[in-house]
Motif scaffolding. Structure first.
Motif, short mmCIF file in Angstrom:
data_model
loop_
_atom_site.label_atom_id
_atom_site.label_comp_id
_atom_site.label_asym_id
_atom_site.label_seq_id
_atom_site.Cartn_x
_atom_site.Cartn_y
_atom_site.Cartn_z
N CYS A 30 -47.30 -33.58 8.51
CA CYS A 30 -46.66 -34.10 7.29
C CYS A 30 -47.52 -35.18 6.64
O CYS A 30 -47.70 -35.18 5.42
CB CYS A 30 -45.28 -34.65 7.61
N TYR A 31 -48.05 -36.09 7.45
CA TYR A 31 -48.89 -37.14 6.88
C TYR A 31 -50.16 -36.56 6.28
O TYR A 31 -50.67 -37.06 5.27
CB TYR A 31 -49.23 -38.20 7.93
N SER B 169 -51.62 -29.37 0.81
CA SER B 169 -51.39 -30.45 -0.15
C SER B 169 -51.51 -29.99 -1.60
O SER B 169 -50.65 -30.27 -2.43
CB SER B 169 -52.37 -31.58 0.14
N THR C 287 -50.22 -35.99 2.61
CA THR C 287 -50.36 -37.15 1.73
C THR C 287 -51.81 -37.59 1.56
O THR C 287 -52.15 -38.26 0.58
CB THR C 287 -49.56 -38.36 2.25
N GLY D 187 -52.29 -29.92 7.58
CA GLY D 187 -51.44 -30.44 6.50
C GLY D 187 -52.18 -30.60 5.20
O GLY D 187 -51.64 -30.31 4.12
N ALA E 60 -43.58 -36.36 1.69
CA ALA E 60 -44.44 -36.24 2.87
C ALA E 60 -44.63 -37.57 3.58
O ALA E 60 -45.11 -37.60 4.72
CB ALA E 60 -45.80 -35.66 2.48
N VAL F 52 -40.61 -37.82 5.50
CA VAL F 52 -40.34 -36.96 6.67
C VAL F 52 -41.02 -37.48 7.94
O VAL F 52 -40.39 -37.50 9.01
CB VAL F 52 -40.75 -35.51 6.36
N PRO F 53 -42.29 -37.92 7.90
CA PRO F 53 -42.91 -38.41 9.14
C PRO F 53 -42.22 -39.60 9.77
O PRO F 53 -42.36 -39.82 10.97
CB PRO F 53 -44.33 -38.78 8.70
N HIS G 85 -45.72 -35.19 12.95
CA HIS G 85 -46.02 -36.34 12.08
C HIS G 85 -47.39 -36.16 11.42
O HIS G 85 -47.55 -36.39 10.22
CB HIS G 85 -46.00 -37.62 12.91
#
Length: 496
Positions: free
Chosen positions: A370-371, A322, A374, A318, A338, A341-342, A367
């Protein structure tokens, strides 16, 4: 500052990221294993030592270092010298803090309190200037996004080493003796960390320097912060994100131990081929004369380590997405999406059946991906807040802005950790029991899913009031660069 001067080379980005890998080998060990080390290895009461020193770190050490770093003047810049000065002490204290001299009961407490306090103090003196350094290596926000991606891949590598591999390494390097194993592992970490910090110092260069007009004392810095709304929002957001991370790290083991079906976990480990991989690894280690890879034998503990490892790998993937997303849509909007969504995947943990092991792993991996998007953005946005303060106030106080955020990080971890204990107690959790009452199991499910989602959702809501969108990012960068070029020309003309 020209666009060429703002661009960071791959070697500089790699060199900078090694500093975070070095720091996180120690930091992740502290937050994951220090309590275990004190109670089970050194036989000490851990809670008081960790709480008192942690409170001092959040409220005293970090703000003081922030003030001092912003006022440092040297031929190496403001922040790089701190990395140089602390490289060797950090390594030495890391080793001392995980050593076990036989000093008697009172002597051991004094030794642990002293070495841990010094380590935390040196960590603040190293990590705060290191974090602030990202805001002055370049004035280009796109380059900062790239830098953050490199940095947090290194962080995830350190996290994987500590959360998945540390205890097996302790047992291998100690030949089954945890005391000797911890000392040997920390010796390796100390040497590697010291070398990595020196590489960070050597390969980086501070390019964003204060102009002549930027002056003022600590009270002026605090006054600027009080009027800086993006900083206030980022502080609240940092606390909320790390509350969730503490809840996550503290509750998965309970979810695996008391909710998921043990037979289903054992079947998953067998059918996925994981047990075969561990058996082959052990055979190889034994052939070269090393202790076996001591992976936990009970299905819950074994599965949760595999679970954490798979999530970290997905976070690294992920992170790779970014920068491009932020470059196109802006950090604020990508960060909010982001985070949002998680929460869908977090909420799903309440709905999964105890035998749904594969869906549990897939949801956590989604998860994590997506995380992971961030992770670099949070710290890049804090650097943007320092730019915003300079743009508004014609003064730059990078370190004190980062110190406040690091205080928020520690507050979030402390609050989240306390919430884990408080929520479990509220639902009647029985420590050490082989099974839990149904109400306690329901509380564990709520914590892993619903309660963990709430801070993320509040953080997303706060971002609607965060004014540094993609358009303002571009404007701030352009106007600050014009201002710095003008100040540089004026200084050159003023020279005799």
């Amino acid at each position: 500052m020209s666009g060429t001067e703002q661009r960071l080379s791959v070697s500089e980005k790699l060199g900078y990221s090694l500093g975070d890998l070095a720091a996180n080998l120690i930091f992740q060990t502290l937050i994951t294993y220090l309590a275990f080390f004190y109670t089970d290895v050194y036989r000490l009461p851990a809670a008081t030592i960790i709480f008192v020193v942690g409170l001092c770190a959040a409220l005293v050490f970090t703000p003081v270092i922030g003030v001092l770093a912003d006022r440092t003047r040297s031929r190496w810049g403001k922040f790089r010298p701190w990395i140089l000065w602390t490289a060797v002490p950090f390594g030495v204290l890391s080793l001392l803090a995980f050593s076990t001299p036989d000093l008697g009961e009172r002597g051991k407490v004094i030794y642990a309190l002293t070495t841990y306090s010094l380590l935390v103090m040196v960590y603040a003196a190293n990590n705060l200037p290191y974090s602030a350094l990202s805001g002055v290596l370049t004035g280009s926000m796109d380059q900062r996004n790239r830098l953050s991606a490199y940095r947090f891949v290194a962080v995830m590598i350190a996290q994987f080493i500590i959360q998945v591999l540390l205890m097996p390494l302790v047992l291998i390097l100690g030949d089954g003796d945890r005391v000797r194993g911890f000392e040997n592992v920390m010796t390796v970490f100390a040497i590697v960390g010291t070398v990595f910090f020196l590489i960070t110092f050597t390969t980086t260069r501070e390019r964003v320097v204060p102009t002549v007009e930027q002056s003022g004392g600590v009270m002026q810095d605090l006054s600027d912060l009080a009027r800086n709304r993006p900083w206030q929002l980022m502080l609240a957001l940092t606390v909320l994100v790390f509350v969730t991370l503490a809840l996550k790290g503290g509750t998965y083991i309970y979810y695996f131990q008391y909710y998921l079906d043990e037979a289903a976990l054992a079947g998953f480990l067998r059918d996925s081929g994981f047990n075969g991989v561990i058996a082959a690894l052990n055979a190889g280690l034994t052939r070269v004369g090393l202790a076996g890879f001591q992976w936990p034998e009970d299905p819950a503990t074994s599965a949760v380590r595999l679970f954490n490892g798979s999530g970290i790998i997905c976070m690294i993937i992920g992170i790779g997405f970014s920068r491009r997303l932020a470059q196109r849509f802006g950090k604020r909007d990508v960060f909010g999406a982001a985070l949002l969504v998680p929460t869908v995947f977090l909420l799903a943990f309440y709905l999964f059946a105890p035998t749904a092991i594969v869906p549990v792993f897939l949801a956590f991996m989604a998860h994590g991906f997506c995380y992971g998007i961030t992770i670099p953005l949070l710290w890049a946005m804090i650097a943007d807040v320092a730019d915003y303060s300079e743009w508004k106030n014609h003064r730059r106080a990078t370190a004190i802005i980062f110190s406040a955020m690091l205080c928020g990080l520690k507050i979030g971890l402390s609050v989240g950790g306390a919430l884990v204990a408080g929520i479990l107690a509220h639902y009647g959790y029985q420590a050490g029991a082989s099974t839990q009452p149904q109400v306690a199991v329901d509380g564990i499910r709520m914590t892993v899913s619903v309660y963990r989602s709430i801070p993320f959702l509040v953080a997303v809501g706060l971002l609607f009031a965060y004014e540094i969108d993609h358009r303002l990012e571009v404007r701030i960068e352009r106007e600050l660069n014009q201002r710095r070029r003008g100040a540089s020309v004026s200084q050159q003309e003023a020279r005799p």
